[in-house]
Structures are given as C-alpha cells and as structure tokens.
Motif scaffolding. Sequence first.
Motif, mmCIF file in Angstrom:
data_model
loop_
_atom_site.group_PDB
_atom_site.id
_atom_site.type_symbol
_atom_site.label_atom_id
_atom_site.label_comp_id
_atom_site.label_asym_id
_atom_site.label_seq_id
_atom_site.Cartn_x
_atom_site.Cartn_y
_atom_site.Cartn_z
ATOM 1 N N ASP A 16 8.288 3.351 5.942
ATOM 2 C CA ASP A 16 7.616 4.589 5.545
ATOM 3 C C ASP A 16 8.547 5.783 5.709
ATOM 4 O O ASP A 16 8.619 6.661 4.837
ATOM 5 C CB ASP A 16 6.354 4.771 6.387
ATOM 6 N N LEU B 19 0.825 -1.208 0.000
ATOM 7 C CA LEU B 19 0.000 0.000 0.000
ATOM 8 C C LEU B 19 0.860 1.260 0.000
ATOM 9 O O LEU B 19 0.565 2.234 -0.717
ATOM 10 C CB LEU B 19 -0.934 -0.014 1.213
ATOM 11 N N ILE B 20 1.928 1.263 0.800
ATOM 12 C CA ILE B 20 2.808 2.443 0.858
ATOM 13 C C ILE B 20 3.501 2.658 -0.484
ATOM 14 O O ILE B 20 3.609 3.790 -0.982
ATOM 15 C CB ILE B 20 3.833 2.278 1.989
ATOM 16 N N TYR C 293 1.055 3.998 -3.032
ATOM 17 C CA TYR C 293 0.671 5.369 -2.715
ATOM 18 C C TYR C 293 1.748 6.362 -3.147
ATOM 19 O O TYR C 293 1.442 7.478 -3.598
ATOM 20 C CB TYR C 293 0.395 5.480 -1.218
ATOM 21 N N LYS C 294 3.022 5.963 -3.032
ATOM 22 C CA LYS C 294 4.122 6.897 -3.287
ATOM 23 C C LYS C 294 4.738 6.739 -4.668
ATOM 24 O O LYS C 294 5.632 7.519 -5.031
ATOM 25 C CB LYS C 294 5.213 6.712 -2.229
#
Length: 479
Positions: free
Chosen positions: A181, A90-91, A94-95
Amino acid sequence: MATFGAVGEGKEKPFVHCFVDGTWSTITGSCTVVRDVKDLLFHSYFSIMDDLRLQKPPDGKPYEIRLLDIPGALISAACGLLLDGIMFTLIALYKCPVMLFKGWKRLIQDMIGREGPFLETACVPFAGLAILLWPFAVVGAVLASILSSIPLGAYSAVVAYQESSFIMGLAYVASSVSIFDEYTNDVLDMAPGSCFPRFKYRKSKDESSHGHNVPISRPSSFNKEKQEGKRPPSRVTSFKNSIDEFNPFKLLDHLFAECRHQGEELVNRGVITMKDIEETKSGKVGSGVLNVGLPAYVILNALLRSAKANSVGLILSDDSEITSDNRPRHTLFDWFFDPLMVIKEQIKAENFTEEEEEYLKMRVLLAGDPNRLKGALPEVPSLNERKKAEIDAFARRLQGITKSISRYPTAKRRFDVLVKALLSELERTMGGSLSTNGSQAQRLRNSVARMLSQKSLGKTANIRDEDPEAQITSSSRTP
C-alpha cells in the motif's frame, strides 16, 4: 516499425505490406522467446543447481534442514497467499482510477510540451497510441499487482523458517500489505504512508523490518508539479546517442561467431574430436571441451590480444574495442566485464612468452579432460611451479566465467547452432580424408545423421556400439 518501412518510398502495394510486414517476424520471434525460456528452465536452472549440489558448504558443514519448522512455514505461506491475494486485489482496484486519470494527465502534458515520449518526432505516433491504450496499461498493472501477491505471500514461509517462528511469518503477512500500500501511494503520488499496520517480523535488531522507521524511496511519479528542479531532457541526449554502445546480444553473436571460426580450426587440427561433439549433443556432462572450454579459449585470445595492444578495454577480432564508456549498461554484463578486465591486467603483468601462451590456451581448452590435457600440453622449459599454478588459476577463473555466460538467455540457442556447424566441419574433414573409400564416408554421414536425430542419452551413448564401421573410423581418428 515494420509498418513505417512498409509505407516508405519504393514499396509496391503498401496496403498489403502494412499487414504482412512484421507479422511473420513476430511469430518467429515469439517462438524464439519460448525456446529461450525453455532453455532457461531446463539448462540454466539445472546448471546452477548442479553447482550448488556439487560445491562444498561455505563453512565446511552440511546444511541442516529443520523439519519441525517446515509445517509452520507452510501454514504461514498459505495464510500469506490468501490474505495478500485478497488485499492486493482490493488495493489495486481501489487505486486503478487514480492511475488511469493521472496517467492521462501526464501524457497530455508531455504532448503539449513535447517532453517524455513526445520528445522525438518519430515517437509521436507511438506516444499518441499510448494515450489511447493507457486503460489497457492500467488493467495490466492491476493484474500484475494481483500476481505479485503470490511471491510476496509465499515469502512468509521463508521468514517463518528463517526465524523459526510461526508468529513472525504472520507478522510478515500483515506487513506485506502495508508495504504494498505504501509503495503504490508513492508511485501514484498519493498521501505517503499506509493505513495498514506494519509489524516487526525479524528477531534481529535490524530496523529494515520497521515500516515507520524506514521510508520507501519515492520513484518517478505521475505528478509533474512535484518534480521540482527537473527539466525536460535535451534533444541532444535522445535515443540516438546510444548507437555507439555495444548490445549484449550482439556481443553474444560475436562470441559464438568466433567460437565457430576458431572451433573449425581446432577441428582441422584434431584437437576437437567427434567424441566432444557427441557428448555435447547428447547432453552428457563429459569433458566440457565444447560448451565451456571453447568459449573460454576464445575469450582468452581476446584478452591476450588486448594485453599486447595495451588496450584499456577488450579488443575483439574485428578490431572493435569494448571500454567502460561504450560497454552495455547491463548488470549481467558487469558480472563478466569487470572480472575479465582484472584477468587481462594480470596477464599483462605476467608478460607470457608464445610458448607459455600456447600452454595457457591448451590448459583453458582441455581443463575438463585431464587425460587429453597431459598429451596436448606443450613442453615449456621456462615454466616453473609458481607460474604453472598461476596459469591453472587463470584457467579455472576463465572457465568459471564462461560457465556463467552459458547460462545467459539465448546462449543455449546460439550454442546449438555452433555445435551443428562444428559437426558439419568435422564431417567434411573426416569425409575428405576418407575419400578413397566411398562406402566408409557414406556410413560416416549416416552415423552423424543418426547421432543428430537422437534425443535420449542412452541412444546417443550407444551409437558406436551399433555401427562397427563408425567405431573403426572414430578410433582411427582419435589422437
């Protein structure tokens, strides 16, 4: 690079060469990489495991496996793999748009200012290609982030076992998300820190597990404006200035070329026998005369040559010199170069005579075969017990360094070529000495061919039992 060579002057049919040149070399190179990885897994790994299995524990006590902590560690690893796999994905998703557009921005700025990958004229086409293929690099970064969740999540089992606490393992699982993160924020020049909690997962008072106390060092970012005080590299310090530096793989080639040259001399002298080659080809532990003793023998000759010449580095057989200025800038090479320099200075301080040097050479070459070593060592009256102990220490250290070099990537492949060359030289030498009996020479060649075709340990060990003529010939040649 093959494409640039294909369209150069003097090339016929450049259009065909643009597709053909580099294709077959890429295929063979890929096969070579697969073989090196296989050698790394089936040779280097088991060699390291054998050392760990045979050596004594540091404190003299056997290792204790806490069976009661293993179930908690396994459950912690399962939770880590599940949670980290989901959160890292997910991270990364997202990035990834941030990485895509910031990467394009930085590459375009470098192209306008002729900096970074656009510094050299020859690199401009590749840098332009990097702009077009940057989305694929972003996809690769996302996949790498997802794959990185596997070792990071599985490491929670190590934390849980070391701390004897299932709770500490879960704390590490949650903290690893925060660590990932925060690191991605630093790489992409986003807001520092992380919105995820970071817990203490070590019982000790070491603050390394506190995320709010130990910031992660910021790597080179995509944001050009934040790199104050950094100037673009000068054209003088381009990739052209690294030509004089030694390549570690070329040094490996030189080492095994010297092993072949000096090994053939030892074969002609009868020091290296068919038994040594048979043991090496069959994969038996044996005496280690070829796989450990011969490279150590070659390195020792280079150390003696450098000590006599008062060199500040290491002089090779072609009179080239490796110093601290032109040595390969590689961590693995530092593990070998610095200890060898220490041994060279110690050899220079000892000031060995020619007889003592010959004693040291035989001691290094045949250290793994005590029975042959007793008969091969020359009588040196000037050697006392203290000097013998020092020579034994030199031999052990050189053999230890050589064993580490044998685990280096591509070393096993080069060593196999060396063994085949020495086998051919031994066959030629023994065949010439038996030229009066053509049938015996032919049977010897057949025996050698069968030995090369054996893949199992049992068959290779029974070659002499299956061929009485080869057994008679081998026994007559054994010193």
